[in-house]
Design a protein around this motif. Structure first.
Motif, PDB file in Angstrom:
ATOM      1  N   ASP A   1      23.927  -5.156 -31.141  1.00 47.68           N
ATOM      2  CA  ASP A   1      24.927  -4.638 -32.881  1.00 47.68           C
ATOM      3  C   ASP A   1      25.707  -5.690 -33.641  1.00 47.68           C
ATOM      4  N   ILE A   2      25.945  -6.680 -31.951  1.00 48.52           N
ATOM      5  CA  ILE A   2      26.748  -7.953 -32.093  1.00 48.52           C
ATOM      6  C   ILE A   2      25.362  -9.364 -32.954  1.00 48.52           C
ATOM      7  N   LEU A   3      24.413  -9.232 -33.104  1.00 52.35           N
ATOM      8  CA  LEU A   3      23.479 -10.123 -33.476  1.00 52.35           C
ATOM      9  C   LEU A   3      23.119  -9.691 -35.421  1.00 52.35           C
ATOM     10  N   TYR A   4      24.144  -7.966 -35.200  1.00 53.37           N
ATOM     11  CA  TYR A   4      23.078  -7.986 -36.354  1.00 53.37           C
ATOM     12  C   TYR A   4      24.165  -8.143 -37.295  1.00 53.37           C
ATOM     13  N   GLY A   5      25.461  -7.509 -36.972  1.00 59.18           N
ATOM     14  CA  GLY A   5      26.573  -8.385 -37.242  1.00 59.18           C
ATOM     15  C   GLY A   5      26.701 -10.074 -37.459  1.00 59.18           C
ATOM     16  N   LEU A   6      26.719 -10.822 -36.872  1.00 57.87           N
ATOM     17  CA  LEU A   6      26.528 -11.774 -36.797  1.00 57.87           C
ATOM     18  C   LEU A   6      26.120 -12.323 -37.952  1.00 57.87           C
ATOM     19  N   ALA A   7      24.535 -11.243 -38.057  1.00 58.65           N
ATOM     20  CA  ALA A   7      23.916 -12.269 -39.237  1.00 58.65           C
ATOM     21  C   ALA A   7      24.495 -11.858 -40.278  1.00 58.65           C
ATOM     22  N   ARG A   8      24.960 -10.692 -40.643  1.00 57.31           N
ATOM     23  CA  ARG A   8      25.562 -10.627 -42.130  1.00 57.31           C
ATOM     24  C   ARG A   8      26.687 -11.453 -42.309  1.00 57.31           C
ATOM     25  N   LEU A   9      27.487 -11.780 -41.708  1.00 55.25           N
ATOM     26  CA  LEU A   9      28.780 -13.053 -41.854  1.00 55.25           C
ATOM     27  C   LEU A   9      28.141 -13.747 -42.341  1.00 55.25           C
TER      28      LEU A   9
END
Length: 567
Positions: free
Chosen positions: A451-459
């Motif tokens: 979930d953090i990897l996905y959120g960081l990608a969007r950021l």
């Protein structure tokens, strides 16, 4: 034909100062001493029928009225021939689907036929032809002179009229060949009709006129069949061309282009149905692409909505047939309409509409052609979307939806070649790594780490935008390729990104507790930056340099910082 307003005015003036006066002059000088009205009416009837039932050869419409012109001239001379020719314009205008706005064309055709008749008839009579002659040799000679002069004068006048719009029109075009071919066909018919009516009377019109009309009808049916076969052949070719394209936009462009070239349309619309709403995907009006923002409500209550509900094509030949249907998005002067559903897997996904400002602009067989083309179109779009999805999946990381290493590696090679060829000034690369990512997985679980990897990608996507190409390089590492970014610009962008990540809480649900509670986690990143050509001139070297800056200049120095590669 689109000609200037001044040219239209000139045509009106030309008609008024020539045709009425010319007809009066011809009546005074060339009117026959006696007229058998039943014979004149027979000539008029067969002239009208000849014009009403033309036929096409190689796309050229042929009106073989010359044989009636010839027989009438031989019988009664110039004036009667001119009157019958003017009367024959009436069905000709209908056949050619003229409208009020095209009335200047009616006048020009009237003038043209008057001029052709006057010049041709005057010339032949000047040479010595005597009306009603029974001398066979004279009839043959003057008939040849008459038709040759008629076709040449027609050719010259029509050529200069068409040049009002088509500036580069050549004097010898394909349709001219058929005019001269028509001369050869009609000469014996005209002479035979004249001689036959002298010897057997008005029954000659049945003995010769009826077979002639039957022949033209048979040829007309044959050529219509040939036209249908030609259109089917073209549709099949278009279908193969569509199937060869792998881009949806390219397929749509090719589809629109071919239909515009194949059919005599003024307007073309592709209406898409997506998320339970209609919208105009593509609109072409008078050869120009338009952006139309009509609402779903407007389109659903109009012809597209009707076609969608019925899943059935619509064919209108004139405005009076569809005037009760709301069609706000159609231009006011629209007359003929064809609307065809675009279906895939027995489900309507869109509507193709073509329209014309002319009545009876389309043939019924063209509706079937469009149904076939829409089937090709739908299948080609589906295939293109499938290929695009497959390509997208092969280029993207399944978790973060960013580009994967393989795609990034190809882009890096391309951009480095651009740099070496002088198409780019500089090329920078940022490599970033999440600090202490293993401890996040150990504390909260691997799904939380995802979930953090996905959120960081969007950021990162939001911050970088279209400045560069972003990819997941592997594990918790990300890379950003920045064309035409200097090292100082890249370091500034990297620092801004690092600060944004540090200050942004990421929401996750822990997987390792008794309950999957929602919690917020703060992370930091370390970033290494390298720039070509000052650091290197090879793609792999640029990655190695950024990786070295990341681990030696940032990780070993304490993490949560940006470091540049130093030789």
């Amino acid at each position: 034909m689109n000609i200037s307003k001044q040219a239209k005015i000139n045509i009106w003036i030309l008609w008024f100062v020539t045709v009425p006066i010319g007809l009066y002059f011809s009546y005074i000088n060339f009117a026959p001493s006696s007229v058998e009205w039943t014979l004149v009416l027979a000539y008029i009837a067969i002239a009208l029928l000849t014009v009403i039932f033309p036929f096409k050869v190689a796309g050229t419409t042929i009106f073989l009225i010359q044989w009636i012109n010839l027989a009438t001239f031989l019988t009664y001379g110039l004036f009667v021939e001119m009157i019958i020719t003017q009367i024959a314009i009436i069905p000709l205008m209908y056949r050619m689907k003229f409208q009020i706005v095209d009335f200047h064309r009616v006048l020009f055709n009237s003038f043209m036929f008057f001029a052709i008749s006057f010049i041709t008839g005057s010339f032949v009579m000047y040479l010595g032809y005597e009306v009603g002659s029974t001398n066979l040799s004279e009839i043959l000679i003057y008939s040849c002179i008459y038709l040759i002069t008629l076709v040449i004068v027609n050719h010259i006048i029509l050529h200069f009229y068409v040049k009002l719009e088509v500036k580069d029109r050549k004097f010898w075009e394909k349709d001219v060949f058929w005019d001269y071919t028509g001369l050869i066909i009609t000469l014996p018919f005209g002479i035979t009709l004249y001689l036959l009516q002298i010897h057997v009377g008005q029954i000659a019109f049945l003995l010769l006129g009826l077979p002639f009309l039957m022949i033209t009808l048979v040829l007309r049916m044959y050529n219509n069949s040939a036209l249908v076969n030609d259109d089917l052949g073209r549709a099949s070719k278009i279908g193969h061309e569509l199937a060869d394209r792998l881009s949806s936009e390219t397929i749509i462009d090719l589809f629109v282009k071919n239909i515009g070239e194949m059919l005599p349309l003024d307007y073309l619309y592709i209406i898409d149905f997506k998320d339970d709403k209609f919208y105009v995907m593509r609109a072409i009006e008078r050869g120009e692409e338009k952006k139309l923002e009509h609402s779903h409500e407007v389109l659903s209550k109009s012809i597209p909505g009707i076609v969608f509900k019925r899943d059935k094509s619509i064919f209108f030949s004139k405005k009076s047939e569809w005037k009760d249907i709301k069609a706000e998005f159609l231009p006011h002067k629209t007359e003929s309409i064809i609307a065809v559903p675009i279906s895939r897997n027995q489900k309507v996904e869109g509507i193709l509409m073509i329209a014309s400002r002319k009545k009876h602009a389309f043939e019924l067989h063209q509706l079937q052609i469009l149904n076939l083309l829409c089937s090709y179109f739908a299948v080609s779009l589906e295939k293109a979307r499938f290929v695009q999805d497959a390509v997208s999946k092969s280029e993207r990381c399944g978790l973060t939806k960013l580009y994967n290493y393989r795609y990034f590696d190809q882009e890096l090679e391309k951009r480095m070649n651009d740099l070496l060829n002088g198409n780019l000034r500089q090329l920078s690369l940022m490599m970033m790594d999440i600090d202490h990512f293993k401890s996040i997985n150990d504390t909260y679980g691997h799904q939380s780490g995802n979930d953090i990897l996905y959120g960081l990608a969007r950021l990162i996507e939001k911050e970088i935008g279209d400045k560069g190409i972003i990819a997941r390089y592997g594990g918790e590492e990300f890379v950003v390729l920045l064309p035409n970014y200097s090292k100082q610009q890249s370091l500034k962008l990297a620092e801004d990104l690092r600060e944004l990540i540090e200050s942004t809480p990421f929401e996750i649900r822990t997987d390792l507790g008794e309950k999957r509670d929602l919690t917020k986690v703060q992370i930091t990143t370390s970033i290494g930056v390298s720039t070509a050509p000052e650091d290197c001139d090879e793609a792999m070297a640029l990655i190695r340099n950024a990786d070295r800056a990341l681990y030696i200049g940032a990780k070993r120095a304490g993490r949560n910082r940006v470091a540049e590669y130093i030789k």
